[in-house]
Write an enzyme that holds these catalytic residues in place. Structure first.
Site, PDB file in Angstrom:
ATOM      1  CB  SER A  81      -0.871   0.027   1.255  1.00  0.00           C
ATOM      2  OG  SER A  81      -1.542   1.257   1.370  1.00  0.00           O
TER       3      SER A  81
ATOM      4  CE1 TYR B 102      -3.863  -1.600   5.628  1.00  0.00           C
ATOM      5  CE2 TYR B 102      -3.707   0.663   4.819  1.00  0.00           C
ATOM      6  CZ  TYR B 102      -3.834  -0.694   4.580  1.00  0.00           C
ATOM      7  OH  TYR B 102      -3.933  -1.163   3.273  1.00  0.00           O
TER       8      TYR B 102
HETATM    9  P1  NAP Z   1     -11.473  -5.866   0.575  1.00  0.00           P
HETATM   10  O1  NAP Z   1     -12.418  -5.731  -0.542  1.00  0.00           O
HETATM   11  O2  NAP Z   1     -11.964  -5.621   1.963  1.00  0.00           O
HETATM   12  O3  NAP Z   1     -10.773  -7.306   0.504  1.00  0.00           O
HETATM   13  C1  NAP Z   1      -9.990  -7.814   1.558  1.00  0.00           C
HETATM   14  C2  NAP Z   1      -9.866  -9.315   1.380  1.00  0.00           C
HETATM   15  O4  NAP Z   1      -9.022  -9.830   2.435  1.00  0.00           O
HETATM   16  C3  NAP Z   1     -11.188 -10.046   1.466  1.00  0.00           C
HETATM   17  O5  NAP Z   1     -11.252 -10.985   0.423  1.00  0.00           O
HETATM   18  C4  NAP Z   1     -11.129 -10.772   2.800  1.00  0.00           C
HETATM   19  O6  NAP Z   1     -11.801 -12.012   2.699  1.00  0.00           O
HETATM   20  C5  NAP Z   1      -9.619 -11.010   2.920  1.00  0.00           C
HETATM   21  N1  NAP Z   1      -9.203 -11.277   4.290  1.00  0.00           N
HETATM   22  C6  NAP Z   1      -9.281 -10.464   5.374  1.00  0.00           C
HETATM   23  N2  NAP Z   1      -8.850 -11.114   6.466  1.00  0.00           N
HETATM   24  C7  NAP Z   1      -8.499 -12.366   6.060  1.00  0.00           C
HETATM   25  C8  NAP Z   1      -8.008 -13.513   6.729  1.00  0.00           C
HETATM   26  N3  NAP Z   1      -7.787 -13.516   8.054  1.00  0.00           N
HETATM   27  N4  NAP Z   1      -7.744 -14.630   6.001  1.00  0.00           N
HETATM   28  C9  NAP Z   1      -7.967 -14.647   4.667  1.00  0.00           C
HETATM   29  N5  NAP Z   1      -8.446 -13.599   3.979  1.00  0.00           N
HETATM   30  C10 NAP Z   1      -8.708 -12.475   4.680  1.00  0.00           C
HETATM   31  O7  NAP Z   1     -10.259  -4.843   0.379  1.00  0.00           O
HETATM   32  P2  NAP Z   1      -9.171  -4.687  -0.806  1.00  0.00           P
HETATM   33  O8  NAP Z   1      -9.069  -3.243  -1.050  1.00  0.00           O
HETATM   34  O9  NAP Z   1      -9.450  -5.595  -1.929  1.00  0.00           O
HETATM   35  O10 NAP Z   1      -7.858  -5.136  -0.028  1.00  0.00           O
HETATM   36  C11 NAP Z   1      -6.941  -6.064  -0.572  1.00  0.00           C
HETATM   37  C12 NAP Z   1      -5.526  -5.691  -0.137  1.00  0.00           C
HETATM   38  O11 NAP Z   1      -5.189  -4.430  -0.714  1.00  0.00           O
HETATM   39  C13 NAP Z   1      -5.340  -5.515   1.371  1.00  0.00           C
HETATM   40  O12 NAP Z   1      -4.101  -6.060   1.742  1.00  0.00           O
HETATM   41  C14 NAP Z   1      -5.324  -3.996   1.553  1.00  0.00           C
HETATM   42  O13 NAP Z   1      -4.605  -3.627   2.697  1.00  0.00           O
HETATM   43  C15 NAP Z   1      -4.653  -3.587   0.273  1.00  0.00           C
HETATM   44  N6  NAP Z   1      -4.867  -2.188  -0.146  1.00  0.00           N
HETATM   45  C16 NAP Z   1      -6.121  -1.702  -0.355  1.00  0.00           C
HETATM   46  C17 NAP Z   1      -6.276  -0.377  -0.750  1.00  0.00           C
HETATM   47  C18 NAP Z   1      -7.633   0.253  -0.991  1.00  0.00           C
HETATM   48  O14 NAP Z   1      -7.725   1.501  -1.038  1.00  0.00           O
HETATM   49  N7  NAP Z   1      -8.690  -0.517  -1.155  1.00  0.00           N
HETATM   50  C19 NAP Z   1      -5.157   0.432  -0.937  1.00  0.00           C
HETATM   51  C20 NAP Z   1      -3.894  -0.107  -0.731  1.00  0.00           C
HETATM   52  C21 NAP Z   1      -3.761  -1.429  -0.355  1.00  0.00           C
HETATM   53  P3  NAP Z   1     -12.643 -12.739   3.847  1.00  0.00           P
HETATM   54  O15 NAP Z   1     -13.219 -11.667   4.747  1.00  0.00           O
HETATM   55  O16 NAP Z   1     -13.660 -13.526   3.080  1.00  0.00           O
HETATM   56  O17 NAP Z   1     -11.646 -13.628   4.528  1.00  0.00           O
END
Ligand code: NAP
Length: 250
Positions: A137, A150
């Site tokens: 990120s 975070y």
């Molecule tokens: P999201 O839509 O909330 O997806 C997060 C995913 O992580 C979900 O599929 C969730 O699945 C899974 N997860 C959470 N805890 C878990 C666990 N204990 N075991 C297995 N899976 C788990 O958010 P996203 O934006 O796609 O996030 C994906 C990644 O991108 C994250 O690492 C986040 O920090 C990073 N990121 C996001 C952004 C942004 O602005 N959206 C920016 C920079 C980086 P389940 O709940 O079904 O397990």
């Protein structure tokens, strides 16, 4: 991305595939020709996605060592591992830090990446052309008020990824960190415990990245020739200059 050369017969595991960037990455990798394995806690969502792309689904909780061992047993062959499981919880200043949230953020974002990597490294090496992609990120290299739990976790992810590249030097495994800025997914809904109003405000007045934008970038990185390693790729919306500086219309 259209079908790419050298993907046939190769397996890509995506953690956090039940939503957002992980789900979009499964679609992009399946389009590129990989056999995909979608893994997360919400197995039903992974199953639906697997059905859509003709791949497989597995239940996975990256905070549970037994669950990761089951993943290892189910995946004797794997060529690409994309770590997308993760996220933020809360936006409290350190003075009001909720340590349960901090622990969960570290367990999921940092230890989760370590645990899944450690479990699958032997298979990645055996395959002769492994690739580890970590969704980091902008929070891995920047800080902002209220974000310490975070940002500290994502800084650790950045350090872990760079260390891994040093430790795997000489082995046939590439290591890539993709570091997005604002992406509209369930990320903010999770951060604000289901508060849709707060979550919507994060993206108000600007055009954020979509999960597909990031999924395409992961597919691009893993379809480069084997001698090409994209170390670190930061991607933000045009309306975002830093974690804190965004341009909003209206
Ligand atoms: P999201 O839509 O909330 O997806 C997060 C995913 O992580 C979900 O599929 C969730 O699945 C899974 N997860 C959470 N805890 C878990 C666990 N204990 N075991 C297995 N899976 C788990 O958010 P996203 O934006 O796609 O996030 C994906 C990644 O991108 C994250 O690492 C986040 O920090 C990073 N990121 C996001 C952004 C942004 O602005 N959206 C920016 C920079 C980086 P389940 O709940 O079904 O397990």
């Amino acid at each position: 991305m259209d079908r790419a050369e050298g993907t046939e017969g190769r397996t890509a595991l995506v953690t956090g595939a039940s939503s957002g960037i992980g789900a979009a990455t499964v679609r992009a990798l399946a389009n590129a020709g990989f056999r995909t394995v979608a893994a997360a806690r919400r197995l039903e969502r992974c199953r639906e996605l697997a059905k859509e792309v003709g791949g497989e689904a597995l239940a996975l909780d990256v905070t549970d060592p037994d669950s990761v061992q089951e993943l290892k047993a189910a995946l004797p062959d794997v060529d690409v591992v994309v770590h997308s499981a993760g996220g933020a919880l809360g936006l409290e200043p350190i003075a009001e830090a909720d340590e349960a949230k901090w622990l969960e953020m570290f367990e999921t974002n940092v230890i989760g990446v370590e645990r899944v990597t450690k479990a699958l490294l032997p298979a990645l090496e055996r395959g002769g052309g492994g690739h580890i992609v970590v969704i980091g990120s902008v929070a891995g290299v920047e800080v902002y008020p209220g974000g310490a739990g975070y940002t500290a976790a994502k800084h650790a992810v950045n350090a872990l990824t760079r260390t891994l590249r040093l430790e795997l030097l000489g082995k046939p495994i590439r290591v890539t960190e993709v570091a997005p800025g604002l992406v509209e997914t369930e990320f903010s809904l999770v951060r604000f415990e289901g508060d849709e109003e707060k979550a919507t405000k994060v993206y108000e007045g600007l055009k954020p990245l979509t999960a597909e934008d990031v999924g395409e970038i992961v597919a691009f990185a893993v379809t480069r020739p084997p001698h090409v390693n994209i170390d670190y790729l930061a991607v933000k919306p045009t309306a975002q200059a830093t974690a804190r500086d965004v341009h909003r219309e209206g």
